[in-house]
Motif scaffolding. Structure first.
Motif, PDB file in Angstrom:
ATOM      1  N   LYS A 184       0.841  -1.190   0.000  1.00 34.07           N
ATOM      2  CA  LYS A 184       0.000   0.000   0.000  1.00 34.07           C
ATOM      3  C   LYS A 184       0.880   1.245   0.000  1.00 34.07           C
ATOM      4  O   LYS A 184       1.940   1.261   0.617  1.00 34.07           O
ATOM      5  CB  LYS A 184      -0.891   0.036   1.246  1.00 34.07           C
ATOM      6  N   LEU A 185       0.394   2.281  -0.650  1.00 38.67           N
ATOM      7  CA  LEU A 185       1.080   3.566  -0.642  1.00 38.67           C
ATOM      8  C   LEU A 185       0.452   4.453   0.422  1.00 38.67           C
ATOM      9  O   LEU A 185      -0.768   4.584   0.468  1.00 38.67           O
ATOM     10  CB  LEU A 185       0.966   4.251  -2.009  1.00 38.67           C
ATOM     11  N   ASP A 186       1.283   5.061   1.272  1.00 41.17           N
ATOM     12  CA  ASP A 186       0.763   6.012   2.245  1.00 41.17           C
ATOM     13  C   ASP A 186       0.602   7.378   1.567  1.00 41.17           C
ATOM     14  O   ASP A 186       0.974   7.561   0.409  1.00 41.17           O
ATOM     15  CB  ASP A 186       1.648   6.084   3.488  1.00 41.17           C
ATOM     16  N   GLU A 187       0.061   8.335   2.279  1.00 43.19           N
ATOM     17  CA  GLU A 187      -0.235   9.634   1.665  1.00 43.19           C
ATOM     18  C   GLU A 187       1.024  10.388   1.245  1.00 43.19           C
ATOM     19  O   GLU A 187       0.966  11.257   0.367  1.00 43.19           O
ATOM     20  CB  GLU A 187      -1.055  10.497   2.617  1.00 43.19           C
ATOM     21  N   ASN A 188       2.178  10.056   1.826  1.00 39.24           N
ATOM     22  CA  ASN A 188       3.435  10.683   1.418  1.00 39.24           C
ATOM     23  C   ASN A 188       4.214   9.829   0.423  1.00 39.24           C
ATOM     24  O   ASN A 188       5.290  10.223  -0.011  1.00 39.24           O
ATOM     25  CB  ASN A 188       4.310  10.963   2.641  1.00 39.24           C
ATOM     26  N   MET A 189       3.675   8.656   0.109  1.00 44.16           N
ATOM     27  CA  MET A 189       4.298   7.718  -0.830  1.00 44.16           C
ATOM     28  C   MET A 189       5.730   7.373  -0.432  1.00 44.16           C
ATOM     29  O   MET A 189       6.601   7.167  -1.267  1.00 44.16           O
ATOM     30  CB  MET A 189       4.229   8.268  -2.256  1.00 44.16           C
ATOM     31  N   THR A 190       5.986   7.289   0.867  1.00 49.41           N
ATOM     32  CA  THR A 190       7.340   7.100   1.391  1.00 49.41           C
ATOM     33  C   THR A 190       8.001   5.831   0.848  1.00 49.41           C
ATOM     34  O   THR A 190       9.125   5.888   0.334  1.00 49.41           O
ATOM     35  CB  THR A 190       7.308   7.063   2.931  1.00 49.41           C
TER      36      THR A 190
ATOM     37  N   TYR B 240       7.208   4.035  -1.738  1.00 49.83           N
ATOM     38  CA  TYR B 240       7.342   4.116  -3.192  1.00 49.83           C
ATOM     39  C   TYR B 240       8.539   4.980  -3.577  1.00 49.83           C
ATOM     40  O   TYR B 240       9.332   4.598  -4.440  1.00 49.83           O
ATOM     41  CB  TYR B 240       6.066   4.672  -3.823  1.00 49.83           C
ATOM     42  N   ILE B 241       8.678   6.125  -2.938  1.00 47.10           N
ATOM     43  CA  ILE B 241       9.789   7.030  -3.256  1.00 47.10           C
ATOM     44  C   ILE B 241      11.127   6.377  -2.915  1.00 47.10           C
ATOM     45  O   ILE B 241      12.094   6.482  -3.680  1.00 47.10           O
ATOM     46  CB  ILE B 241       9.612   8.380  -2.538  1.00 47.10           C
ATOM     47  N   ASP B 242      11.195   5.668  -1.781  1.00 47.67           N
ATOM     48  CA  ASP B 242      12.421   4.949  -1.426  1.00 47.67           C
ATOM     49  C   ASP B 242      12.770   3.915  -2.491  1.00 47.67           C
ATOM     50  O   ASP B 242      13.931   3.794  -2.911  1.00 47.67           O
ATOM     51  CB  ASP B 242      12.282   4.266  -0.067  1.00 47.67           C
ATOM     52  N   MET B 243      11.769   3.136  -2.923  1.00 46.08           N
ATOM     53  CA  MET B 243      12.010   2.131  -3.967  1.00 46.08           C
ATOM     54  C   MET B 243      12.416   2.800  -5.279  1.00 46.08           C
ATOM     55  O   MET B 243      13.321   2.334  -5.967  1.00 46.08           O
ATOM     56  CB  MET B 243      10.754   1.281  -4.188  1.00 46.08           C
ATOM     57  N   TYR B 244      11.749   3.886  -5.618  1.00 47.79           N
ATOM     58  CA  TYR B 244      12.067   4.615  -6.847  1.00 47.79           C
ATOM     59  C   TYR B 244      13.523   5.102  -6.822  1.00 47.79           C
ATOM     60  O   TYR B 244      14.259   4.933  -7.800  1.00 47.79           O
ATOM     61  CB  TYR B 244      11.113   5.799  -7.017  1.00 47.79           C
TER      62      TYR B 244
END
Length: 132
Positions: free
Chosen positions: A30-36, A38-42
């Motif tokens: 799941k993505l949280d509202e800050n996409m933490t 996802y951004i780390d993986m990116y």
């Protein structure tokens, strides 16, 4: 596992090889509202791929994400039992991301629907142990 066929006068015999190959594994999260996450993986996957310059690779290798193994790390996956208690731990070694999925925003939903995405990894090996 690499195998080899050996011809005998009667039939082919399969001889086990000496190298084990594992398939990749994927995790949907799941993505949280800050996409933490996802951004780390990116940042990890783009740092490895050096899409713009070599410094991106050097930066990701120096950020502590990697446990001193270059851009690889270890990862634990906890499997829950039917009462949602930890049951098994799968420990992957030398994990590296190879694919980061997309996601879809939908502002027409009236209920809370979590946005998810999938990350895919390759690894060298894994072990399975009981958490009990």
């Amino acid at each position: 596992n690499q195998t080899e066929d050996f011809q005998t006068p009667f039939s082919r015999v399969i001889i086990p090889g000496d190298h084990v190959t594992f398939d990749k594994f994927s995790v949907t999260f799941k993505l949280d509202e800050n996409m933490t996450a996802y951004i780390d993986m990116y940042n990890w996957i783009t740092g490895i791929g050096k899409p713009d310059n070599f410094e991106q690779y050097a930066n990701i290798a120096s950020q502590g994400v990697t446990s001193g193994q270059g851009v690889k790390t270890s990862a634990d996956l906890i499997v829950l039992n039917n009462t949602m208690q930890p049951n098994l731990k799968i420990t992957f070694s030398e994990v590296i991301p190879i694919k980061l999925g997309g996601f879809e925003f939908d502002s027409t939903q009236t209920d809370v629907n979590y946005i998810t995405t999938t990350a895919t990894f390759k690894f060298r090996e894994y072990t399975i142990s009981s958490v009990k």
